[in-house]
Design an enzyme around this catalytic site. Structure first.
Site, PDB file in Angstrom:
ATOM      1  CE  LYS A  64      -1.292   9.691  31.965  1.00 55.88           C
ATOM      2  NZ  LYS A  64      -2.382  10.439  31.295  1.00 55.88           N
ATOM      3  NE  ARG A 165     -10.740  14.720  32.877  1.00 53.93           N
ATOM      4  CZ  ARG A 165      -9.514  14.405  32.508  1.00 53.93           C
ATOM      5  NH1 ARG A 165      -9.085  13.163  32.653  1.00 53.93           N
ATOM      6  NH2 ARG A 165      -8.717  15.305  31.996  1.00 53.93           N
ATOM      7  CB  SER A 210      -6.868  20.949  25.041  1.00 56.91           C
ATOM      8  OG  SER A 210      -7.016  19.545  25.061  1.00 56.91           O
ATOM      9  CG  ASP A 363      -0.840  16.278  33.098  1.00 57.59           C
ATOM     10  OD1 ASP A 363      -1.972  16.766  33.243  1.00 57.59           O
ATOM     11  OD2 ASP A 363      -0.529  15.555  32.130  1.00 57.59           O
ATOM     12  CE  LYS A 390      -5.415  18.994  32.610  1.00 55.35           C
ATOM     13  NZ  LYS A 390      -5.271  18.570  31.216  1.00 55.35           N
ATOM     14  NE  ARG A 394      -4.762  16.299  38.434  1.00 60.76           N
ATOM     15  CZ  ARG A 394      -4.212  15.736  37.373  1.00 60.76           C
ATOM     16  NH1 ARG A 394      -3.582  16.477  36.480  1.00 60.76           N
ATOM     17  NH2 ARG A 394      -4.297  14.430  37.200  1.00 60.76           N
ATOM     18  NE  ARG A 439      -0.697  13.778  35.800  1.00 64.67           N
ATOM     19  CZ  ARG A 439       0.105  12.917  35.183  1.00 64.67           C
ATOM     20  NH1 ARG A 439       1.165  12.441  35.804  1.00 64.67           N
ATOM     21  NH2 ARG A 439      -0.151  12.531  33.942  1.00 64.67           N
TER      22      ARG A 439
HETATM   23  C1  S3P Z   1      -2.423  14.912  27.252  1.00 62.51           C
HETATM   24  C2  S3P Z   1      -2.729  16.250  27.265  1.00 62.51           C
HETATM   25  C3  S3P Z   1      -3.049  17.000  28.487  1.00 62.51           C
HETATM   26  C4  S3P Z   1      -2.652  16.242  29.749  1.00 62.51           C
HETATM   27  C5  S3P Z   1      -3.001  14.783  29.686  1.00 62.51           C
HETATM   28  C6  S3P Z   1      -2.341  14.113  28.488  1.00 62.51           C
HETATM   29  C7  S3P Z   1      -2.142  14.260  25.952  1.00 62.51           C
HETATM   30  O1  S3P Z   1      -4.434  17.230  28.517  1.00 62.51           O
HETATM   31  O2  S3P Z   1      -3.260  16.829  30.878  1.00 62.51           O
HETATM   32  O3  S3P Z   1      -2.560  14.133  30.870  1.00 62.51           O
HETATM   33  O4  S3P Z   1      -1.583  13.166  25.948  1.00 62.51           O
HETATM   34  O5  S3P Z   1      -2.485  14.857  24.918  1.00 62.51           O
HETATM   35  P1  S3P Z   1      -5.049  18.535  27.789  1.00 62.51           P
HETATM   36  O6  S3P Z   1      -4.506  18.522  26.456  1.00 62.51           O
HETATM   37  O7  S3P Z   1      -6.526  18.372  27.755  1.00 62.51           O
HETATM   38  O8  S3P Z   1      -4.598  19.687  28.644  1.00 62.51           O
END
Ligand code: S3P
Length: 483
Positions: A64, A165, A210, A363, A390, A394, A439
């Site tokens: 993804k 969020r 993040s 995740d 999230k 969760r 999830r």
């Molecule tokens: C992601 C980063 C993560 C993850 C999300 C996808 C990305 O979030 O939880 O499903 O593609 O950069 P955070 O960076 O906010 O933890």
């Protein structure tokens, strides 16, 4: 972007205006609006024990994170990029629809390859309508970064989960770069932003680990004069860095004396189109992986999975619990390491996670909790505050669901303490409330495959955001999930 490249793109647009029309809008809308029932999971479903165990070889959909970035970076390149293995889930299609609404041409051919004709860095056009982000935090936060250094105004809307969020984590640094935001109370969606041209380069130390925040700032930096710098004390997924370099951006990564990563990108970049192969998503692979570990008699191979170090904390944790997971046929696919994962049923034992590893499996905790519920002894999970923001909270939603299916669990501020069954089937029950969180739905589906009485999930539709064909895939390895 340099002015000669901008001119070339403008001329191409004038010569071939039809290429920028929404040729395949019906195709997109069928995914985005959920109007194609045969491609969608049914709402409520019960998952029961698979008596013979799970076996066979399966491939999960594309990653993804890499899929979102493939579309976004290609949309900024000058010329046509090709993407194979793109995740055709609702989240990624929301990104595609937004980029099309801002002038990128994005089409899927009949072999399933996606073709993206970019508009050049800084070349996205004013969208005529609000950008509908559905359930997708990654689309929202990365696109906000992308648009922060564009001369346009955009409104972002999302579903009930996304509208809860926090967006302040991206609007704060992007405001420092000059973008303006009008957000709903609490800094949430719906939100309207005005990009800044020229934006101001910043040096920003991430207050929260993040990859979304890091990537938003780097994307804003692409069309900002000078050097934009992000300091990352704890490493998060590095797909943006790898891919932007592949697209020709001048991006460097160094480490300071404390081990923090310093990522610098030079603005007014010119990106070259790429051919991208998207690896299988380790976050999706985690579901059949845990299922194979906890269902007696299982022996499953999950093929072509991305094993980038910044993503594979789940394998490390499950191995520490005694999980038999082998990586076979390790290879490189378009700049990312990939392997086939051979997973056999194992008697798991309790574990304490290392909070330093949280970003590499952020995740995967919901399904790791299911593994812990089947382990021998106690598991203690800490340092998981980010899980509360999230698609759902969760920590709390998993605690409620685990209790409902007969698992001993204690919720703490930053995690869970779980007493496992020692390999005995979970009692089961439900219905589990998924709170629009894919999830949560998939984690409890996996629990159902190792339960006495089955586990009922109230709403499987959110699974479409990241894992179309999830139930079919479980059935391919013998789960026998009925209608
Ligand atoms: C992601 C980063 C993560 C993850 C999300 C996808 C990305 O979030 O939880 O499903 O593609 O950069 P955070 O960076 O906010 O933890």
């Amino acid at each position: 972007m340099r002015s000669d490249a901008r001119l070339a793109i403008a001329m191409r647009r004038c010569q071939k205006p039809e290429r920028f029309l929404y040729k395949k809008v019906d195709y997109f809308m069928s995914f985005v609006a959920g109007s194609s029932p045969d491609q969608h999971q049914e709402q409520s479903k019960t998952f029961r024990a698979a008596p013979k165990g799970l076996s066979g070889r399966v491939a999960v959909p594309g990653d993804k994170s890499i899929s979102h970035r493939s579309l976004m970076f290609s949309a900024l390149a000058v010329g046509e990029s090709r993407v194979e293995g793109l995740l055709e889930g609702e989240d990624v299609l929301a990104t595609a629809a937004a980029l099309r609404a801002m002038g990128a041409r994005i089409e899927r051919d009949d072999k399933g390859v996606w073709h993206i004709e970019g508009v050049g860095v800084g070349g996205l056009l004013q969208p005529q309508q609000a950008l509908e982000m559905g359930n997708s935090g990654t689309s929202t936060r990365l696109l906000m970064g992308l648009l922060a250094s564009h001369d346009l105004t955009a409104t972002f809307t999302g579903d009930a989960s996304l509208s809860k969020r926090p967006m302040g984590r991206v609007t704060e640094p992007l405001s420092r770069m000059g973008a303006e935001f009008m957000a709903s109370p609490g800094g949430r969606l719906p939100l309207t932003m005005r990009g800044a041209v020229p934006a101001v380069p910043i040096e920003y130390r991430l207050p929260v680990a993040s990859a979304q925040v890091k990537s938003a700032i780097l994307l804003a930096g692409l069309n900002t004069p000078g050097i934009t710098r992000v300091i990352e004390p704890e490493a998060t997924r590095d797909h943006s860095e790898r891919m932007l370099r592949g697209f020709g951006a001048d991006l460097t990564v160094e480490k300071d004396s404390a081990g923090a990563r310093i990522i610098s990108v030079r603005g007014e970049a010119e990106l070259r189109p790429q051919n991208i192969i998207v690896p299988g998503d380790p976050s999706s692979a985690a579901f059949p992986m845990v299922a194979a570990l906890i269902v007696p008699g299982s022996d499953v191979v999950i093929t072509g999975i991305g094993i980038n170090d910044t993503r594979i904390g789940i394998v490390k944790l499950l191995r520490a619990m005694g999980g038999d997971i082998e990586m076979l046929n390790i290879r490189d696919a378009g700049g990312e390491p990939v392997a086939d994962l051979h997973v056999r049923h194992s008697q798991l034992h309790g574990v304490e996670n290392d909070p330093a590893d949280v970003p590499s499996m952020v995740d995967e905790f919901p399904v790791a909790f299911i593994a812990a519920a089947m382990a021998k002894g106690r598991s203690v999970f800490r340092g998981l505050e980010e899980l509360r923001v999230k698609e759902s909270d969760r920590i709390s939603v998993m605690a409620q669901g685990l209790r409902l299916i007969g698992v001993q669990v204690e919720e703490t501020e930053d995690g869970l303490i779980i007493d496992g069954t020692g390999g005995e089937a979970l009692p089961g029950g439900g219905p589990i409330t998924t709170h629009l969180d894919h999830r949560i739905a998939m984690s409890f589906a996996v629990a159902g495959l190792a339960s006495k009485n089955g586990v009922t999930i109230d709403d499987m539709r959110p699974v479409e955001t990241s894992f179309p064909g999830f139930v079919g895939l479980l059935n391919q390895i013998g789960a026998g999930v009925g209608a």
